[in-house]
Design a protein around this motif. Structure first.
Motif, mmCIF file in Angstrom:
data_model
loop_
_atom_site.group_PDB
_atom_site.id
_atom_site.type_symbol
_atom_site.label_atom_id
_atom_site.label_comp_id
_atom_site.label_asym_id
_atom_site.label_seq_id
_atom_site.Cartn_x
_atom_site.Cartn_y
_atom_site.Cartn_z
ATOM 1 N N UNK A 1 0.824 -1.127 -0.001
ATOM 2 C CA UNK A 1 0.125 -0.017 0.121
ATOM 3 C C UNK A 1 0.943 1.336 -0.020
ATOM 4 N N UNK A 2 0.741 2.033 -0.994
ATOM 5 C CA UNK A 2 1.561 3.426 -1.178
ATOM 6 C C UNK A 2 0.701 4.401 -1.553
ATOM 7 N N UNK A 3 0.901 5.694 -1.134
ATOM 8 C CA UNK A 3 0.407 6.704 -1.820
ATOM 9 C C UNK A 3 0.395 6.998 -3.153
ATOM 10 N N UNK A 4 -0.394 6.980 -4.040
ATOM 11 C CA UNK A 4 -0.068 7.095 -5.566
ATOM 12 C C UNK A 4 0.319 8.593 -5.830
ATOM 13 N N UNK A 5 0.208 9.552 -5.082
ATOM 14 C CA UNK A 5 0.771 10.837 -5.259
ATOM 15 C C UNK A 5 2.375 10.850 -5.017
ATOM 16 N N UNK A 6 2.642 9.737 -4.157
ATOM 17 C CA UNK A 6 4.032 9.795 -3.861
ATOM 18 C C UNK A 6 4.846 8.758 -4.799
ATOM 19 N N UNK A 7 4.200 7.601 -5.091
ATOM 20 C CA UNK A 7 4.902 6.516 -5.741
ATOM 21 C C UNK A 7 4.329 6.487 -7.084
ATOM 22 N N UNK A 8 3.289 6.962 -7.393
ATOM 23 C CA UNK A 8 2.583 6.870 -8.829
ATOM 24 C C UNK A 8 1.777 5.722 -8.860
ATOM 25 N N UNK A 9 0.983 5.632 -10.127
ATOM 26 C CA UNK A 9 0.078 4.272 -10.335
ATOM 27 C C UNK A 9 1.080 3.071 -10.148
ATOM 28 N N UNK A 10 0.435 1.728 -9.758
ATOM 29 C CA UNK A 10 0.968 0.567 -9.683
ATOM 30 C C UNK A 10 0.654 -0.098 -11.000
ATOM 31 N N UNK B 1 1.094 -3.783 -13.135
ATOM 32 C CA UNK B 1 1.281 -5.098 -13.244
ATOM 33 C C UNK B 1 1.001 -5.488 -14.666
ATOM 34 N N UNK B 2 2.065 -6.218 -15.105
ATOM 35 C CA UNK B 2 2.025 -6.858 -16.577
ATOM 36 C C UNK B 2 3.558 -7.746 -16.406
ATOM 37 N N UNK B 3 3.451 -8.728 -17.201
ATOM 38 C CA UNK B 3 4.610 -9.655 -17.610
ATOM 39 C C UNK B 3 4.954 -10.428 -16.286
ATOM 40 N N UNK B 4 4.012 -10.514 -15.069
ATOM 41 C CA UNK B 4 4.644 -10.871 -13.988
ATOM 42 C C UNK B 4 5.441 -9.836 -13.272
ATOM 43 N N UNK B 5 5.505 -8.780 -13.494
ATOM 44 C CA UNK B 5 6.331 -7.474 -12.915
ATOM 45 C C UNK B 5 5.269 -6.600 -12.303
ATOM 46 N N UNK B 6 5.458 -6.144 -11.008
ATOM 47 C CA UNK B 6 4.455 -5.298 -10.482
ATOM 48 C C UNK B 6 5.508 -4.114 -10.012
ATOM 49 N N UNK B 7 5.054 -2.879 -10.505
ATOM 50 C CA UNK B 7 6.058 -1.809 -10.075
ATOM 51 C C UNK B 7 5.252 -0.427 -9.811
ATOM 52 N N UNK B 8 5.577 0.335 -9.234
ATOM 53 C CA UNK B 8 5.025 2.148 -9.127
ATOM 54 C C UNK B 8 5.745 2.651 -10.403
ATOM 55 N N UNK B 9 5.053 3.744 -11.103
ATOM 56 C CA UNK B 9 5.477 4.372 -12.022
ATOM 57 C C UNK B 9 6.836 5.258 -11.570
#
Length: 65
Positions: free
Chosen positions: A9-18, A20-28
């Motif tokens: 759980x992270x603030x999207x204003x700080x980390x950006x949108x999460x 998920x694709x190709x088995x990878x998950x990351x914030x923008x």
């Protein structure tokens, strides 16, 4: 959880949108600020231009530090 910052759980204003694709998950913002992780010219490949193999490599490098 984001593979780079490991936050579930992270603030999207700080980390950006999460993403998920190709088995990878990351914030923008985590993708853009990760050390030695560079986007491709075509932002339609991978996650916004970041290749999954490059993201996995950045995660492994960070784990070694």
């Amino acid at each position: 959880a984001c593979m780079l910052c490991r936050r579930v759980e992270a603030d999207s204003d700080i980390c950006g949108e999460k993403l998920e694709k190709y088995g990878v998950c990351a914030h923008v913002f985590c993708l853009y600020f990760a050390t030695l992780l560079y986007p491709q010219e075509n932002d339609r490949v991978g996650l916004m231009g970041f290749l999954p193999r490059d993201i996995h490599l950045a995660v492994r490098r960070a784990a070694q530090k």
